[in-house]
Scaffold this motif. Structure first.
Motif, PDB file in Angstrom:
ATOM      1  N   SER A  80      18.848  10.552   9.113  1.00 55.47           N
ATOM      2  CA  SER A  80      18.450   9.841   7.896  1.00 55.47           C
ATOM      3  C   SER A  80      16.967  10.101   7.634  1.00 55.47           C
ATOM      4  CB  SER A  80      18.716   8.342   8.049  1.00 55.47           C
ATOM      5  OG  SER A  80      20.108   8.099   8.147  1.00 55.47           O
ATOM      6  N   PHE A  81      16.555   9.906   6.384  1.00 57.36           N
ATOM      7  CA  PHE A  81      15.152  10.205   6.094  1.00 57.36           C
ATOM      8  C   PHE A  81      14.560   9.197   5.113  1.00 57.36           C
ATOM      9  CE2 PHE A  81      17.683  12.912   3.219  1.00 57.36           C
ATOM     10  CZ  PHE A  81      17.143  12.607   1.985  1.00 57.36           C
ATOM     11  N   ILE A  82      13.254   9.053   5.239  1.00 60.50           N
ATOM     12  CA  ILE A  82      12.471   8.240   4.287  1.00 60.50           C
ATOM     13  C   ILE A  82      11.177   8.989   4.012  1.00 60.50           C
ATOM     14  CG2 ILE A  82      11.467   6.816   6.136  1.00 60.50           C
ATOM     15  CD1 ILE A  82      11.643   4.449   4.063  1.00 60.50           C
ATOM     16  N   VAL A  83      10.816   9.074   2.739  1.00 59.23           N
ATOM     17  CA  VAL A  83       9.638   9.806   2.304  1.00 59.23           C
ATOM     18  C   VAL A  83       8.747   8.817   1.542  1.00 59.23           C
ATOM     19  CG1 VAL A  83       8.775  11.786   0.984  1.00 59.23           C
ATOM     20  CG2 VAL A  83      11.050  11.891   2.069  1.00 59.23           C
ATOM     21  N   TRP A  84       7.467   8.805   1.863  1.00 61.81           N
ATOM     22  CA  TRP A  84       6.556   7.828   1.229  1.00 61.81           C
ATOM     23  C   TRP A  84       5.152   8.403   1.105  1.00 61.81           C
ATOM     24  CZ3 TRP A  84       2.349   5.763   4.039  1.00 61.81           C
ATOM     25  CH2 TRP A  84       2.361   6.037   5.411  1.00 61.81           C
ATOM     26  N   ARG A  85       4.341   7.714   0.320  1.00 65.29           N
ATOM     27  CA  ARG A  85       2.927   8.077   0.206  1.00 65.29           C
ATOM     28  C   ARG A  85       2.096   6.802   0.090  1.00 65.29           C
ATOM     29  NH1 ARG A  85       4.619   9.739  -5.251  1.00 65.29           N
ATOM     30  NH2 ARG A  85       4.663  11.901  -4.494  1.00 65.29           N
ATOM     31  N   PRO A  86       0.844   6.845   0.570  1.00 66.81           N
ATOM     32  CA  PRO A  86      -0.060   5.712   0.328  1.00 66.81           C
ATOM     33  C   PRO A  86      -0.387   5.620  -1.152  1.00 66.81           C
ATOM     34  CG  PRO A  86      -0.876   7.127   2.097  1.00 66.81           C
ATOM     35  CD  PRO A  86       0.220   7.880   1.419  1.00 66.81           C
ATOM     36  N   LYS A  87      -0.460   4.404  -1.657  1.00 65.80           N
ATOM     37  CA  LYS A  87      -0.826   4.239  -3.071  1.00 65.80           C
ATOM     38  C   LYS A  87      -2.331   4.420  -3.248  1.00 65.80           C
ATOM     39  CE  LYS A  87       2.886   1.050  -4.383  1.00 65.80           C
ATOM     40  NZ  LYS A  87       3.229  -0.313  -4.820  1.00 65.80           N
ATOM     41  N   GLU A 145       0.815  -1.223   0.000  1.00 66.93           N
ATOM     42  CA  GLU A 145       0.000   0.000   0.000  1.00 66.93           C
ATOM     43  C   GLU A 145       0.843   1.265   0.000  1.00 66.93           C
ATOM     44  OE1 GLU A 145       0.246  -2.382   2.369  1.00 66.93           O
ATOM     45  OE2 GLU A 145      -1.613  -2.479   3.554  1.00 66.93           O
ATOM     46  N   VAL A 146       2.178   1.114   0.000  1.00 69.47           N
ATOM     47  CA  VAL A 146       3.082   2.248   0.169  1.00 69.47           C
ATOM     48  C   VAL A 146       3.982   2.412  -1.048  1.00 69.47           C
ATOM     49  CG1 VAL A 146       5.145   2.991   1.454  1.00 69.47           C
ATOM     50  CG2 VAL A 146       3.098   2.230   2.682  1.00 69.47           C
ATOM     51  N   GLU A 147       4.148   3.653  -1.480  1.00 69.84           N
ATOM     52  CA  GLU A 147       5.140   3.997  -2.513  1.00 69.84           C
ATOM     53  C   GLU A 147       6.264   4.798  -1.854  1.00 69.84           C
ATOM     54  OE1 GLU A 147       5.693   6.896  -6.417  1.00 69.84           O
ATOM     55  OE2 GLU A 147       3.680   6.562  -5.572  1.00 69.84           O
ATOM     56  N   ILE A 148       7.487   4.306  -1.968  1.00 73.45           N
ATOM     57  CA  ILE A 148       8.643   5.020  -1.439  1.00 73.45           C
ATOM     58  C   ILE A 148       9.052   6.107  -2.433  1.00 73.45           C
ATOM     59  CG2 ILE A 148      11.010   4.848  -0.605  1.00 73.45           C
ATOM     60  CD1 ILE A 148       8.981   3.388   1.158  1.00 73.45           C
ATOM     61  N   VAL A 149       9.073   7.333  -1.970  1.00 74.88           N
ATOM     62  CA  VAL A 149       9.422   8.473  -2.826  1.00 74.88           C
ATOM     63  C   VAL A 149      10.923   8.758  -2.758  1.00 74.88           C
ATOM     64  CG1 VAL A 149       9.020  10.942  -3.217  1.00 74.88           C
ATOM     65  CG2 VAL A 149       7.124   9.452  -2.506  1.00 74.88           C
ATOM     66  N   ALA A 150      11.497   8.658  -1.561  1.00 76.79           N
ATOM     67  CA  ALA A 150      12.937   8.916  -1.384  1.00 76.79           C
ATOM     68  C   ALA A 150      13.375   8.291  -0.069  1.00 76.79           C
ATOM     69  CB  ALA A 150      13.228  10.412  -1.373  1.00 76.79           C
ATOM     70  N   LYS A 151      14.632   7.883   0.001  1.00 74.81           N
ATOM     71  CA  LYS A 151      15.210   7.433   1.270  1.00 74.81           C
ATOM     72  C   LYS A 151      16.715   7.642   1.202  1.00 74.81           C
ATOM     73  CE  LYS A 151      14.854   2.531  -0.093  1.00 74.81           C
ATOM     74  NZ  LYS A 151      16.244   2.025  -0.181  1.00 74.81           N
ATOM     75  N   ARG A 152      17.302   7.955   2.372  1.00 71.75           N
ATOM     76  CA  ARG A 152      18.718   8.282   2.384  1.00 71.75           C
ATOM     77  C   ARG A 152      19.304   8.083   3.780  1.00 71.75           C
ATOM     78  NH1 ARG A 152      23.197   8.760  -0.923  1.00 71.75           N
ATOM     79  NH2 ARG A 152      24.749  10.079   0.114  1.00 71.75           N
TER      80      ARG A 152
END
Length: 304
Positions: free
Chosen positions: A297-304, A277-284
């Motif tokens: 550190s960061f992770i960016v996501w959105r629900p699909k 259900e999740v789309e990863i937009v960015a992670k670092r």
């Protein structure tokens, strides 16, 4: 040496946004440092870190104890802000209380020349993430979960005062009072029990956490499931992420041990990356932090 735009770019894996670049330039006097090269000092710092790991593993703090600690912290900021209603009154004490104690940069110890080095780095990172991921959505309501002292809400409200909402959510009553003072609202919320206060989230919102999820240990899934049901436009987490460390790298072993001893956030990265259900937009993995671990550190996501 100075942590300039070029070195910052290497840490975040891309060119800094224009706002972050401007902030780095304005803050360059706070971002000077020297490499720690004396083997004896390096060994001494490692011993200090190992002692902290030992102390925390023997006497881990309960969630209730940590909750009271945070309430005391945010009450102090609230008192400061009521006396002097400026951004400086909202800076959490953990950024400044250790003065120029050595920090970690790319897995090595450095000696900052100014007590605001870590705060200046964080503000540059926040500026980059906000300009990159928040600025393109000018009408999105903004939420910070675990808003604490309100220093992030203050910066967001200053930049996006035209938005319909800049809302802080926190378990601490003092943090909620601060959110009401510096944002457009403060709401009681428990990251470990998201349904407890029946909080509603406005449609198409952007959700952020800055070092708040580190406190939930292995219990992040309930909050993530709750967020997915609320359908935010985007979620941004800046946290110490255990899974980004390399267990085979000697320079990462100390922060791994510290992270585990403190019972910090565990499992967020594989959880998000494994959810359909999740789309990863960015992670670092951002290789910068205090004496003990890398917390940016960061992770960016959105629900699909």
């Amino acid at each position: 040496m100075i942590l300039d735009a070029e070195e910052f770019s290497g840490l975040i894996g891309t060119a800094p946004s224009p706002d972050a670049r401007r902030f780095l330039e304005l803050s360059k006097s706070s971002l000077t440092y020297s490499a720690v090269t004396d083997p004896q000092k390096i060994d001494a710092l490692a011993i200090i870190a190992q002692q902290a790991i030992w102390d925390h593993s023997r006497q881990p703090l309960s969630q209730e104890h940590r909750g009271q600690n945070w309430e005391d912290c945010w009450t102090w900021n609230l008192d400061q802000f009521r006396e002097s209603p400026y951004e400086a009154s909202l800076v959490p004490n953990y950024y400044l209380r250790h003065g120029t104690r050595p920090l970690r940069l790319r897995g090595r110890f450095i000696q900052p020349h100014h007590s605001t080095f870590q705060l200046a780095f964080f503000r540059a990172l926040r500026a980059h993430l906000v300009e990159t991921f928040v600025e393109p959505h000018p009408d999105a309501p903004l939420y910070e979960f675990g808003c604490g002292s309100g220093h992030n809400l203050f910066a967001l409200k200053r930049r996006f005062g035209h938005r319909q909402a800049v809302i802080g959510a926190d378990l601490s009553p003092s943090a909620c009072t601060l959110a009401n003072l510096v944002g457009t609202g403060g709401v009681r919320f428990d990251l470990l029990d998201p349904e407890k206060y029946k909080m509603e989230v406005l449609p198409e919102s952007i959700v952020m956490t800055f070092g708040a999820l580190e406190q939930v240990g292995t219990c992040a899934q309930e909050f993530i499931n709750w967020l997915i049901k609320k359908r935010p436009r985007l979620c941004i987490h800046v946290e110490p992420l255990l899974e980004f460390y390399d267990q085979n790298d000697p320079l990462d072993r100390l922060p791994i041990q510290y992270h585990v001893a403190r019972k910090y956030l565990k499992g967020l990265v594989p959880l998000l990356c494994g959810m359909q259900e999740v789309e990863i937009v960015a992670k670092r993995k951002v290789r910068f932090g205090d004496l003990f671990n890398d917390g940016y550190s960061f992770i960016v996501w959105r629900p699909k």
